[in-house]
Design a protein around this motif. Structure first.
Motif, PDB file in Angstrom:
ATOM      1  N   UNK A 149       0.800  -1.176  -0.004  1.00  0.00           N
ATOM      2  CA  UNK A 149      -0.231   0.059  -0.008  1.00  0.00           C
ATOM      3  C   UNK A 149       0.985   1.158   0.044  1.00  0.00           C
ATOM      4  N   UNK A 150       1.985   1.259   0.830  1.00  0.00           N
ATOM      5  CA  UNK A 150       3.122   2.346   0.741  1.00  0.00           C
ATOM      6  C   UNK A 150       3.402   2.603  -0.493  1.00  0.00           C
ATOM      7  N   UNK A 151       3.886   1.839  -1.265  1.00  0.00           N
ATOM      8  CA  UNK A 151       4.450   1.935  -2.619  1.00  0.00           C
ATOM      9  C   UNK A 151       3.260   2.391  -3.812  1.00  0.00           C
ATOM     10  N   UNK A 152       2.153   2.050  -3.579  1.00  0.00           N
ATOM     11  CA  UNK A 152       1.099   2.199  -4.401  1.00  0.00           C
ATOM     12  C   UNK A 152       0.768   3.795  -4.139  1.00  0.00           C
ATOM     13  N   UNK A 153       0.518   4.024  -2.796  1.00  0.00           N
ATOM     14  CA  UNK A 153       0.379   5.362  -2.428  1.00  0.00           C
ATOM     15  C   UNK A 153       1.251   6.290  -3.012  1.00  0.00           C
ATOM     16  N   UNK A 154       2.512   6.076  -2.961  1.00  0.00           N
ATOM     17  CA  UNK A 154       3.557   6.942  -3.301  1.00  0.00           C
ATOM     18  C   UNK A 154       3.406   7.077  -4.737  1.00  0.00           C
ATOM     19  N   UNK A 155       3.519   5.999  -5.432  1.00  0.00           N
ATOM     20  CA  UNK A 155       3.220   6.043  -7.035  1.00  0.00           C
ATOM     21  C   UNK A 155       2.228   7.009  -7.502  1.00  0.00           C
ATOM     22  N   UNK A 156       0.598   6.789  -6.670  1.00  0.00           N
ATOM     23  CA  UNK A 156      -0.233   7.698  -7.165  1.00  0.00           C
ATOM     24  C   UNK A 156       0.059   9.286  -6.780  1.00  0.00           C
ATOM     25  N   UNK A 157       0.489   9.538  -5.595  1.00  0.00           N
ATOM     26  CA  UNK A 157       0.901  10.853  -5.164  1.00  0.00           C
ATOM     27  C   UNK A 157       1.931  11.522  -6.141  1.00  0.00           C
ATOM     28  N   UNK A 158       2.785  10.771  -6.799  1.00  0.00           N
ATOM     29  CA  UNK A 158       3.821  11.336  -7.636  1.00  0.00           C
ATOM     30  C   UNK A 158       3.235  11.577  -8.851  1.00  0.00           C
ATOM     31  N   UNK A 159       2.431  10.736  -9.225  1.00  0.00           N
ATOM     32  CA  UNK A 159       1.827  10.976 -10.722  1.00  0.00           C
ATOM     33  C   UNK A 159       0.736  12.291 -10.479  1.00  0.00           C
ATOM     34  N   UNK A 160      -0.124  12.249  -9.435  1.00  0.00           N
ATOM     35  CA  UNK A 160      -1.017  13.423  -9.374  1.00  0.00           C
ATOM     36  C   UNK A 160      -0.247  14.530  -9.224  1.00  0.00           C
ATOM     37  N   UNK A 161       0.836  14.708  -8.678  1.00  0.00           N
ATOM     38  CA  UNK A 161       1.513  15.705  -8.611  1.00  0.00           C
ATOM     39  C   UNK A 161       2.151  16.302  -9.886  1.00  0.00           C
ATOM     40  N   UNK A 162       2.598  15.394 -10.582  1.00  0.00           N
ATOM     41  CA  UNK A 162       3.127  15.583 -12.001  1.00  0.00           C
ATOM     42  C   UNK A 162       1.941  16.134 -12.920  1.00  0.00           C
ATOM     43  N   UNK A 163       0.774  15.722 -12.738  1.00  0.00           N
ATOM     44  CA  UNK A 163      -0.259  15.897 -13.400  1.00  0.00           C
ATOM     45  C   UNK A 163      -0.942  17.322 -13.021  1.00  0.00           C
ATOM     46  N   UNK A 164      -0.463  17.768 -11.830  1.00  0.00           N
ATOM     47  CA  UNK A 164      -1.099  19.046 -11.372  1.00  0.00           C
ATOM     48  C   UNK A 164      -2.387  18.727 -10.606  1.00  0.00           C
ATOM     49  N   UNK A 165      -2.682  17.711 -10.103  1.00  0.00           N
ATOM     50  CA  UNK A 165      -3.743  17.082  -9.533  1.00  0.00           C
ATOM     51  C   UNK A 165      -3.699  17.182  -8.203  1.00  0.00           C
ATOM     52  N   UNK A 166      -5.080  17.493  -7.506  1.00  0.00           N
ATOM     53  CA  UNK A 166      -4.676  17.480  -5.869  1.00  0.00           C
ATOM     54  C   UNK A 166      -4.787  16.176  -5.507  1.00  0.00           C
ATOM     55  N   UNK A 167      -3.916  15.866  -4.455  1.00  0.00           N
ATOM     56  CA  UNK A 167      -3.920  14.686  -4.045  1.00  0.00           C
ATOM     57  C   UNK A 167      -5.150  14.475  -3.208  1.00  0.00           C
ATOM     58  N   UNK A 168      -5.893  13.094  -3.534  1.00  0.00           N
ATOM     59  CA  UNK A 168      -6.874  12.584  -2.660  1.00  0.00           C
ATOM     60  C   UNK A 168      -6.719  11.658  -1.514  1.00  0.00           C
ATOM     61  N   UNK A 169      -7.385  11.654  -0.572  1.00  0.00           N
ATOM     62  CA  UNK A 169      -7.224  10.670   0.339  1.00  0.00           C
ATOM     63  C   UNK A 169      -7.472   9.295   0.022  1.00  0.00           C
ATOM     64  N   UNK A 170      -7.019   8.275   0.408  1.00  0.00           N
ATOM     65  CA  UNK A 170      -7.297   6.993  -0.026  1.00  0.00           C
ATOM     66  C   UNK A 170      -8.416   6.467   0.816  1.00  0.00           C
ATOM     67  N   UNK A 171      -9.769   6.473   0.208  1.00  0.00           N
ATOM     68  CA  UNK A 171     -10.889   6.156   1.029  1.00  0.00           C
ATOM     69  C   UNK A 171     -11.179   4.656   1.189  1.00  0.00           C
ATOM     70  N   UNK A 172     -10.450   3.800   0.519  1.00  0.00           N
ATOM     71  CA  UNK A 172     -10.371   2.357   0.626  1.00  0.00           C
ATOM     72  C   UNK A 172     -10.024   1.674   1.760  1.00  0.00           C
ATOM     73  N   UNK A 173      -9.233   2.441   2.585  1.00  0.00           N
ATOM     74  CA  UNK A 173      -8.881   1.881   4.202  1.00  0.00           C
ATOM     75  C   UNK A 173      -9.918   1.557   4.962  1.00  0.00           C
ATOM     76  N   UNK A 174     -10.842   2.385   5.103  1.00  0.00           N
ATOM     77  CA  UNK A 174     -12.227   2.104   5.961  1.00  0.00           C
ATOM     78  C   UNK A 174     -12.760   0.922   5.307  1.00  0.00           C
ATOM     79  N   UNK A 175     -12.966   0.619   4.087  1.00  0.00           N
ATOM     80  CA  UNK A 175     -13.777  -0.247   3.593  1.00  0.00           C
ATOM     81  C   UNK A 175     -13.075  -1.578   3.617  1.00  0.00           C
ATOM     82  N   UNK A 176     -11.728  -1.789   3.286  1.00  0.00           N
ATOM     83  CA  UNK A 176     -11.027  -2.593   3.329  1.00  0.00           C
ATOM     84  C   UNK A 176     -10.929  -3.176   4.629  1.00  0.00           C
ATOM     85  N   UNK A 177     -10.586  -2.402   5.629  1.00  0.00           N
ATOM     86  CA  UNK A 177     -10.614  -2.840   7.148  1.00  0.00           C
ATOM     87  C   UNK A 177     -11.980  -3.661   7.512  1.00  0.00           C
ATOM     88  N   UNK A 178     -13.124  -2.822   6.987  1.00  0.00           N
ATOM     89  CA  UNK A 178     -14.446  -3.463   7.524  1.00  0.00           C
ATOM     90  C   UNK A 178     -14.477  -4.977   6.543  1.00  0.00           C
TER      91      UNK A 178
END
Length: 230
Positions: free
Chosen positions: A158-187
């Protein structure tokens, strides 16, 4: 910070043998806290055999005690493990998981199209040709590819995926979004664990009843018979 050679096995040992918080264990082992939660709940893909970081010389009992006394304390590794070297190229993936790669690639493309083919290649350990074929839907097995979370499949962390997504969003000028899957995954993990425990209990009761020669075929639930069945 340096990380243990076998982070998941080390995390399993710390969960079983200390009162450190999941966050402390996750940070020391370089894992996502949800991965540590899964290990603690015994819902990981396989039951891990713990690896003692004290015996391996990566931690001391005193360091563990400091962490147990202060939940905000960050554990410090005594010595860094020997670096593992490998030749250049895509990440190695066990044979048992290679068939899951197209599903993981499809999931990233669908949920994070801003992530480049190069980033996906490093995350999942595949070729850009394969990624391009899935992206333009020309892959030979496209009809059978089902997008699945590569973290759940065990293809990346999850750490590597989050880092890749954040880097891609920054490069694309997108606002980083929180990962909302954590709560649903935990449930989902908790629900799965509960269902497994209930099934184990039913199986155990059925086995005991069979040994005692008790017929439970007409029971609605263990111990309660169907009043309408004759």
């Amino acid at each position: 910070m340096a990380q243990p050679l076998m982070p998941h096995a080390t995390a399993a040992w710390l969960v079983d043998n200390s009162s450190l918080t999941f966050t402390q264990i996750a940070e020391f082992c370089g894992l996502h806290v949800l991965e540590v939660q899964a290990i603690a709940d015994d819902t990981a893909a396989t039951k891990l055999t713990g690896r003692d970081p004290v015996r391996s010389g990566e931690l001391t009992h005193e360091e563990i005690e400091r962490g147990q006394a202060d939940p905000d304390y960050a554990l410090k590794m005594i010595k860094a493990p020997d670096a593992v070297t490998r030749t250049k190229g895509p990440r190695y993936t066990p044979v048992s998981k290679r068939q899951d790669k197209p599903d993981g690639i499809a999931w990233i493309i669908r949920n994070h199209p801003e992530v480049s083919d190069g980033q996906i290649s490093k995350l999942i350990g595949t070729t850009r040709t394969t990624i391009a074929a899935i992206r333009d839907r020309s892959h030979w097995n496209m009809a059978n590819i089902q997008p699945k979370d590569p973290v759940t499949l065990g293809l990346t962390s999850q750490r590597e995926l989050d880092a890749a997504v954040a880097k891609a969003q920054k490069a694309a000028g997108m606002e980083a979004q929180g990962d909302t899957r954590l709560d649903s995954d935990r449930e989902s993990l908790i629900t799965q664990l509960r269902a497994e425990r209930e099934q184990h209990a039913r199986d155990a009761e059925a086995a005991l009843a069979a040994e005692a020669g008790i017929d439970t075929s007409d029971e609605i639930v263990p111990g309660i018979k169907d009043p309408f069945k004759h």
